[in-house]
Scaffold this motif. Structure first.
Motif, PDB file in Angstrom:
ATOM      1  N   ASN A   1      -0.369  25.266  72.781  1.00 53.52           N
ATOM      2  CA  ASN A   1      -1.565  24.747  73.638  1.00 53.52           C
ATOM      3  C   ASN A   1      -1.903  23.173  73.655  1.00 53.52           C
TER       4      ASN A   1
ATOM      5  N   ASN B   1     -13.021  31.421  79.076  1.00 56.27           N
ATOM      6  CA  ASN B   1     -11.932  32.298  78.890  1.00 56.27           C
ATOM      7  C   ASN B   1     -10.940  31.364  78.103  1.00 56.27           C
ATOM      8  N   LYS B   2     -11.138  30.194  77.885  1.00 57.65           N
ATOM      9  CA  LYS B   2     -10.057  29.069  77.143  1.00 57.65           C
ATOM     10  C   LYS B   2     -10.650  28.660  75.861  1.00 57.65           C
TER      11      LYS B   2
ATOM     12  N   ASP C   1     -14.965  26.688  81.323  1.00 56.24           N
ATOM     13  CA  ASP C   1     -14.295  27.840  81.502  1.00 56.24           C
ATOM     14  C   ASP C   1     -14.194  28.667  80.184  1.00 56.24           C
TER      15      ASP C   1
ATOM     16  N   ALA D   1      -2.851  21.764  76.896  1.00 55.94           N
ATOM     17  CA  ALA D   1      -4.264  22.159  77.306  1.00 55.94           C
ATOM     18  C   ALA D   1      -5.518  21.185  76.693  1.00 55.94           C
ATOM     19  N   TRP D   2      -5.294  21.226  75.369  1.00 52.00           N
ATOM     20  CA  TRP D   2      -6.371  20.660  74.540  1.00 52.00           C
ATOM     21  C   TRP D   2      -5.930  19.070  74.609  1.00 52.00           C
TER      22      TRP D   2
ATOM     23  N   GLU E   1      -6.014  33.178  73.663  1.00 51.45           N
ATOM     24  CA  GLU E   1      -5.797  33.008  75.075  1.00 51.45           C
ATOM     25  C   GLU E   1      -4.658  32.127  75.635  1.00 51.45           C
ATOM     26  N   ASN E   2      -4.155  32.168  76.614  1.00 50.55           N
ATOM     27  CA  ASN E   2      -3.148  31.034  76.934  1.00 50.55           C
ATOM     28  C   ASN E   2      -3.728  29.939  77.413  1.00 50.55           C
ATOM     29  N   ASN E   3      -3.367  28.661  77.203  1.00 50.59           N
ATOM     30  CA  ASN E   3      -3.780  27.190  77.604  1.00 50.59           C
ATOM     31  C   ASN E   3      -5.185  27.333  76.961  1.00 50.59           C
ATOM     32  N   ASN E   4      -5.373  27.673  76.105  1.00 51.83           N
ATOM     33  CA  ASN E   4      -6.961  27.551  75.107  1.00 51.83           C
ATOM     34  C   ASN E   4      -6.880  25.905  74.782  1.00 51.83           C
TER      35      ASN E   4
END
Length: 515
Positions: A296, A373-374, A371, A299-300, A379-382
């Motif tokens: 990820n 959900n992240k 979001d 993402a982060w 989770e994907n792309n957290n």
């Protein structure tokens, strides 16, 4: 008083500690009126009041710092706060004498500016806020000039806080301090020569009214792990039931290649440290700095882009997660003691190995858009930076036995979107905590506060797409480094089967070692 005494062992641990203490200083407020409400952060938890030799009141960290000879950079044991102003010494020696003075490590522009700023503050009585504004807009190029942790230190320490391990030289290639047993022996020699436990540790510990615990930052793949273990063995004899939360820190770039013998030394050091620090601590959290290989990473790193090869950068991440995860120990409202939180997490009584994750910054806009959900590692792309210790890639926890979630920096009310009612912090935190409740943890602790994570001008300039208050603003270009004063953050401390997976990997590696 609920005091905490901090112990730091090792050079990278002191990088982390420097960021930690700089953030504590950033909480201080000056020139407040007498009727102002008390600050949310209880400074007396980590700091102590005193008086120096000149009768001036002091306020310094309740802290012991250990590093090798030559590892302190420009930092002196006796700093300007504790220097005695005495007249010139007149010698009665009649014979010829020679004076040999070691050239001090030069101070970089940042430290020189701090001293100049302090002198101007004293002479002109300029307010603290004005001085901060003047320095934060200037780029001191700390990425290029920081070689030692003292190169960006903003704090004055008590002389008893600074302890040099004289038996070893910093970065000595011929006599490296790289084996667990070296640290054990160095502690014995250090105590035999200086007796620093009785002289320095007791000085800080015995003045506490009601100490709630000890927090330990230590390296765990070199000699300082053994040094820390010996120190904690002595401490446990004195305080058998007091809470100890230890953070065993490894800078990812310090791992040797698997083809080198040094790597297997590090694995042995790690194994010995985990065994002993888990036994000696109430909760032991091994930490590995993040890598670009994490699934990820993209993402982060959308809002936070550190140079993972600079200890000045990676240590700031570790400091942020420790500072956020331990915030309940220092808060005026919703206070939770170190002992109570650890007891809640380790409700089984035999699960003392923790894992840490961090969202730095917590990606939320000034309108409260986020979001949720992240926010889970599953989770994907957290957006969670996983700082748990791994050896063969990433691991996902299948069962969480206990968790502590800290969300900070959300205002009581966000800016309203056109045609909509403004969102509140209570709405957002309820959504966040509900998301973490879905993990079905055995025990959960949830804590929220509007106190943001402070970003002093000693912090690396690594944020992207954030406004000056630390909220997501995609209109801010990547190359524009705004003066960000604070950011919202989220920490996730867990006790889970992820630790079992890591220990299983470690056991397999030990079985394959060839001596």
């Amino acid at each position: 008083m609920h005091e905490i005494l901090t112990l730091q062992f090792g050079h990278f641990a002191n990088f982390v500690g420097t960021h930690f203490w700089n953030s504590q200083e950033a909480y201080f407020t000056f020139n407040e009126c007498l009727n102002a409400p008390k600050p949310e952060i209880i400074h007396d938890t980590l700091f102590r009041a005193g008086v120096n030799q000149r009768g001036i009141e002091t306020y310094t960290p309740r802290l012991l710092v250990y590093d090798l000879k030559g590892g302190f950079g420009s930092l002196k044991k006796i700093n300007r706060l504790y220097e005695e102003t005495t007249g010139e010494f007149e010698s009665t020696w009649e014979w010829r004498s020679e004076t040999h003075v070691q050239t001090p490590y030069p101070k970089n522009e940042y430290l020189q500016n701090l001293e100049k700023e302090e002198e101007e503050l004293i002479s002109t009585e300029v307010t603290e806020n004005v001085m901060e504004i003047e320095t934060e807009v200037k780029d001191f190029k700390l990425d290029e000039t920081v070689q030692y942790w003292s190169d960006f230190n903003r704090i004055y320490y008590h002389p008893k806080s600074i302890n040099t391990v004289m038996q070893y030289q910093f970065e000595d290639e011929f006599m490296p301090f790289d084996i667990f047993s070296y640290g054990k022996n160095a502690f014995l020699a250090h105590e035999r020569d200086l007796d620093s436990f009785d002289e320095n540790f007791r000085f800080f510990a015995e003045e506490c009214d009601a100490i709630q615990g000890f927090q330990v930052f230590t390296s765990i793949i070199d000699g300082f792990g053994g040094f820390a273990c010996s120190f904690l063995e002595r401490l446990r004899d004195e305080y058998p039931k007091t809470a100890i939360e230890s953070f065993g820190i490894v800078e990812n770039r310090s791992w040797a290649s698997k083809e080198q013998n040094t790597y297997y030394k590090q694995i042995l050091n790690l194994s010995l440290n985990i065994t002993q620090l888990t036994e000696l601590s109430s909760l032991f959290n091994p930490i590995n700095t993040p890598t670009a290989n994490q699934s990820n990473f993209n993402a982060w790193s959308s809002f936070f882009h550190p140079n993972l090869n600079l200890p000045y950068h990676t240590s700031s991440i570790v400091a942020a997660v420790i500072e956020t995860a331990t915030l309940p120990f220092r808060s005026r409202h919703n206070f939770t003691s170190m002992f109570d939180l650890i007891t809640q997490l380790n409700w089984r009584g035999n699960t003392k190995l923790g894992s840490l994750g961090l969202a730095l910054p917590f990606p939320i806009s000034s309108f409260g858009e986020v979001d949720v959900n992240k926010l889970l590692c599953t989770e994907n792309n957290n957006v969670i930076q996983d700082l748990s210790m791994t050896l063969n890639g990433e691991q996902n926890a299948s069962t969480i036995l206990g968790q502590s979630v800290v969300v900070r920096g959300l205002p009581d009310q966000f800016e309203p979107l056109t045609g909509q009612s403004p969102k509140s912090a209570s709405q957002i935190t309820a959504e966040i905590f509900k998301r973490y409740e879905s993990l079905n943890s055995g025990r959960s602790s949830f804590f929220s506060t509007n106190v943001t994570y402070p970003i002093p001008n000693s912090f690396p300039r690594i944020f992207r797409h954030l406004n000056s208050d630390g909220y997501v603003d995609m209109s801010v270009p990547n190359d524009k480094h705004l003066s960000i004063h604070s950011v919202p953050t989220l920490s996730h401390l867990t006790i889970s089967t992820k630790s079992h997976s890591f220990l299983h990997q470690l056991v397999n590696m030990l079985r394959n070692l060839k001596f």
